[in-house]
Write a protein that holds these residues in place. Structure first.
Motif, PDB file in Angstrom:
ATOM      1  N   PHE A  13      28.398  21.781  17.473  1.00 25.71           N
ATOM      2  CA  PHE A  13      27.303  22.703  17.734  1.00 25.71           C
ATOM      3  C   PHE A  13      27.151  23.644  16.557  1.00 25.71           C
ATOM      4  O   PHE A  13      28.115  23.887  15.822  1.00 25.71           O
ATOM      5  CB  PHE A  13      27.576  23.531  19.009  1.00 25.71           C
ATOM      6  CG  PHE A  13      27.241  22.815  20.279  1.00 25.71           C
ATOM      7  CD1 PHE A  13      25.984  22.936  20.850  1.00 25.71           C
ATOM      8  CD2 PHE A  13      28.185  22.027  20.910  1.00 25.71           C
ATOM      9  CE1 PHE A  13      25.671  22.272  22.024  1.00 25.71           C
ATOM     10  CE2 PHE A  13      27.886  21.365  22.072  1.00 25.71           C
ATOM     11  CZ  PHE A  13      26.619  21.481  22.649  1.00 25.71           C
ATOM     12  N   GLN A  61      25.368  26.233  24.725  1.00 21.49           N
ATOM     13  CA  GLN A  61      23.907  26.280  24.651  1.00 21.49           C
ATOM     14  C   GLN A  61      23.383  27.592  25.225  1.00 21.49           C
ATOM     15  O   GLN A  61      22.444  28.176  24.675  1.00 21.49           O
ATOM     16  CB  GLN A  61      23.300  25.076  25.366  1.00 21.49           C
ATOM     17  CG  GLN A  61      23.491  23.797  24.577  1.00 21.49           C
ATOM     18  CD  GLN A  61      23.045  22.560  25.326  1.00 21.49           C
ATOM     19  OE1 GLN A  61      23.092  22.489  26.542  1.00 21.49           O
ATOM     20  NE2 GLN A  61      22.602  21.558  24.573  1.00 21.49           N
ATOM     21  N   ARG A  79      25.030  27.485  15.492  1.00 24.04           N
ATOM     22  CA  ARG A  79      24.133  28.603  15.807  1.00 24.04           C
ATOM     23  C   ARG A  79      23.652  29.141  14.468  1.00 24.04           C
ATOM     24  O   ARG A  79      24.450  29.573  13.646  1.00 24.04           O
ATOM     25  CB  ARG A  79      24.836  29.685  16.617  1.00 24.04           C
ATOM     26  CG  ARG A  79      23.867  30.787  16.996  1.00 24.04           C
ATOM     27  CD  ARG A  79      24.403  31.628  18.104  1.00 24.04           C
ATOM     28  NE  ARG A  79      24.053  33.004  17.834  1.00 24.04           N
ATOM     29  CZ  ARG A  79      24.370  34.008  18.613  1.00 24.04           C
ATOM     30  NH1 ARG A  79      25.077  33.790  19.686  1.00 24.04           N
ATOM     31  NH2 ARG A  79      24.007  35.212  18.304  1.00 24.04           N
ATOM     32  N   ALA A  85      23.112  25.030  19.383  1.00 21.72           N
ATOM     33  CA  ALA A  85      22.424  23.754  19.573  1.00 21.72           C
ATOM     34  C   ALA A  85      23.295  22.662  18.968  1.00 21.72           C
ATOM     35  O   ALA A  85      24.077  22.918  18.052  1.00 21.72           O
ATOM     36  CB  ALA A  85      21.067  23.776  18.881  1.00 21.72           C
ATOM     37  N   GLU A  86      23.137  21.445  19.483  1.00 21.77           N
ATOM     38  CA  GLU A  86      23.910  20.331  18.918  1.00 21.77           C
ATOM     39  C   GLU A  86      23.609  20.198  17.438  1.00 21.77           C
ATOM     40  O   GLU A  86      22.456  20.276  17.030  1.00 21.77           O
ATOM     41  CB  GLU A  86      23.624  19.020  19.650  1.00 21.77           C
ATOM     42  CG  GLU A  86      24.775  18.651  20.552  1.00 21.77           C
ATOM     43  CD  GLU A  86      24.663  17.263  21.129  1.00 21.77           C
ATOM     44  OE1 GLU A  86      25.190  16.308  20.502  1.00 21.77           O
ATOM     45  OE2 GLU A  86      24.075  17.172  22.214  1.00 21.77           O
TER      46      GLU A  86
END
Length: 135
Positions: free
Chosen positions: A132, A102, A134, A107-108
């Motif tokens: 995750f 993070q 990006r 982000a998840e």
């Protein structure tokens, strides 16, 4: 201490990352179709793989030599690799590493490309992982 460099590993040097992983008894693998990136001083001290996936990449194999941990090597390596990459980047990690990713802008992920969703489902049969992305 020599300067730290973050760079893609030329095809002829691909076996060096596999050797690095083995030397540290890491389960990581230098995947054949992946673009390999390394952090190096006079020798390789970290590595990662970026494998094409959907319209982006799947980040795997992030590993830093134990003697170099806590010095920003992993963050520098990820930043350099992603600066040279177009599209989304996905990864799977153990829950305790979520905060690290993070901080790097991930982000998840709730929506994975089908091949990655299938792979994550298989991996989750034997270990706890989170996805995750990006963008």
């Amino acid at each position: 201490m020599p300067a730290m460099l973050f760079l893609p590993l030329p095809d002829l040097q691909r076996p060096l990352l596999a050797k690095f992983y083995r030397a540290h008894r890491s389960p990581m693998r230098a995947r054949g179709e992946a673009q390999l990136w390394v952090a190096r001083t006079s020798e390789i001290v970290g590595g990662l793989c970026l494998t094409p996936a959907a319209d982006g990449h799947w980040l795997t194999g992030l590993f830093v030599a134990p003697t170099e941990r806590g010095r920003g090597v992993a963050a520098g390596l990820v930043a350099a690799a992603l600066a040279a990459t177009n599209g989304d980047v996905w990864l799977f990690c153990e829950p305790e590493l979520g905060g690290f990713y993070q901080r790097l802008g991930f982000a998840e992920a709730t929506d994975l490309p089908p091949p990655l969703a299938e792979r994550l489902a298989r991996y989750r049969q034997s270990k706890q992982l989170i996805a995750f992305v990006r963008v």
